[in-house]
Design a protein around this motif. Structure first.
Motif: not given
Lengths: 302, 229
Positions: A5, A9, A16, A208-209
């Motif tokens: 995970f 990320e 991004r 947000r995350e």
């Protein structure tokens, strides 16, 4: 801890924020490259000092007829004076490692050899060159001891230290190294600032995350880890590029261009590159990690 | 479960306290409506439970812990016992319904097998079975809020905090969301919900805590919405 995970990320974050990632990689590469280059110049100066100090001599030139130095009084050195000087030199062992006597004839032969084919060679007669003692010191830095013992004595025209000529050259190289190091340091500062800014942008674009992560009770470590790993990853890529540049410099510029052209001296070996590379890598990762850590502490608080 | 002991909260930028000497006790398994006009201190009340703020004076106890002396590294453990739902849902737009719910478990390091088991369960509880692979922008507002509730509830918290969860929804959808929150409450979770919706409060007939200007002005066990005199 879920490695998969976290890895996904990190991958998402890097993609991004691709332009910033590239900017970090390039500045890290350039600043670490300069840093490595300045370390290489320093290693080169050390290598050359070792090489040359081993060969330099102190020359004690003896009076010739007509020398107008006060200690000569226009008289050539007498045999008694010369023998006394030689005996005094011998008494300075082990500070003095070797003593050669170079007669006017030897000096003339060496001069002709050095300036073979040059018009200077034809203009010099055997009588014009002084006889001398060539002294090799066990420690080239203890020149002052010899100079103070012999300079100004009757029969001696001049005491010369070849090391002083070399030192000017080494000072020049040292200055270059210092300039490279200063540029490298300022680039490293730029790199740190860029990483700080990149982390801020990344933290903002993923607020947000991270906000949700805080609310559901993710630990600080878990929230910050992907950001830290992104910074470390960019720094690692930049460091690898910089080390690649250093290796190419050694293989192409030093081994293939400089070394064949300047055969009279020795150049840094691969051992120097091998010593500098890990230092560059660790410096890059540590700087990025610290910059990211302190930025995140400010922007991703629980 | 939650105990406010003479709690006041001053924000540096304001002269008037956001909460002024509030004492209230909420038992395990209760359903609380927190009402009052905008700026009455409802949000501050909720943020104190989550330890997003510290009280200026007084003590807040949540699940047996006094929060102003809770060290920073223990805050995540506190928040794992509290689910939170907001008016604006706060879903991640680039993740599917199932991924949004799973995210809450992934970031606290739950194993994959556990996630694969409990995410479908909780989606069934909130009535979203069959919509696991939708993205938030393909869902209605009510469905998005169900996802948010699923995410808040998936870790089976002791407390569910809902900050105006029906504020963006039409009355019919709001009623469905209230049924869902009621069901979660029946499963044993303490629910604290702030709201402006008088119909909901009047229908549900649960305990109402009313704040006005930072003061506790009403605490009624089976209350209605209307403001205290």
């Amino acid at each position: 801890m879920r490695a998969q995970f976290v890895a996904s990320e990190v991958g998402n974050g890097l993609r991004r924020n691709l332009t910033m990632t590239l900017a970090v990689i390039i500045t890290v590469a350039v600043s670490l490259g300069l840093f490595g280059a300045s370390m290489l110049v320093r290693a080169q100066v050390t290598t050359m000092k070792d090489f040359w100090y081993d060969k330099v001599e102190v020359s004690i030139f003896l009076c010739s007829k007509g020398s107008d130095t006060p200690s000569c009084g226009s008289q050539a050195v007498t045999k008694a004076q010369r023998d006394q000087i030689e005996a005094d030199l011998e008494s300075l062992r082990p500070l003095v490692q070797e003593v050669f006597y170079e007669s006017k004839a030897d000096a003339y032969a060496r001069f002709q050899e050095q300036f073979k084919g040059s018009p200077i060679a034809d203009n010099v007669t055997e009588g014009a060159l002084p006889e001398s003692f060539r002294v090799k010191l066990a420690d080239p830095t203890s020149y002052e001891v010899v100079a103070s013992a012999f300079a100004g004595r009757p029969g001696i025209e001049q005491v010369n230290d070849q090391r002083q000529i070399l030192d000017k050259f080494f000072r020049l190289l040292g200055g270059l190294q210092l300039v490279a190091l200063l540029i490298a340091l300022s680039m490293l500062v730029v790199t740190v600032l860029l990483i700080v800014n990149t982390m801020r942008v990344a933290a903002f674009s993923r607020r947000r995350e991270t906000g949700i992560m805080r609310l559901v009770g993710a630990s600080n470590f878990y929230i910050q880890l992907p950001f830290l790993l992104e910074a470390a990853f960019s720094a690692a890529v930049g460091a690898v590029l910089a080390i690649g540049g250093l290796v190419l410099t050694k293989a192409i510029v030093i081994d293939n261009i400089l070394a064949p052209s300047f055969q009279f001296t020795s150049f840094v070996g691969w051992d120097a590159v091998l010593a500098i590379a890990p230092l560059m890598f660790v410096t890059g990762i540590a700087l990025a990690g610290l910059a990211a850590f302190f930025t995140l502490r400010k922007y991703l608080r629980v | 479960m939650i105990l406010y002991d003479r709690v006041s909260k001053m924000y540096a930028s304001q002269q008037r306290p956001a909460l002024d000497d509030v004492s209230v006790e909420i038992e395990k398994g209760e359903f609380i409506f927190l009402v009052g006009p905008s700026g009455s201190g409802k949000s501050t009340f909720l943020r104190l439970i989550l330890r997003e703020e510290r009280p200026t004076s007084g003590k807040v106890w949540v699940a047996g812990k006094e929060l102003s002396h809770l060290s920073n590294w223990k805050i995540p453990a506190l928040r794992r016992q509290i689910g939170t739902v907001f008016q604006d849902f706060r879903l991640l737009p680039n993740k599917t319904v199932a991924e949004n719910v799973a995210f809450a478990l992934e970031v606290i390091g739950k194993p994959k097998a556990h996630i694969n088991r409990v995410v479908p369960e909780v989606l069934e509880v909130v009535g979203l079975e069959g919509k696991e692979l939708r993205r938030p922008d393909e869902l209605s507002g009510g469905e998005q809020q169900r996802v948010a509730i699923a995410r808040a509830f998936v870790n089976r918290p002791m407390i569910l905090i809902a900050d105006e969860p029906t504020g963006n929804l039409d009355p019919g959808t709001s009623a469905d969301i209230m049924k869902l929150l009621d069901r979660i409450n029946q499963l044993g979770t303490t629910v604290v919900m702030s709201t402006h919706d008088s119909n909901i409060v009047d229908q549900m007939r649960r305990r109402v805590i009313e704040l006005d200007g930072g003061h506790l002005v009403r605490d009624q066990s089976r209350g209605v919405y209307g403001y205290a005199q």
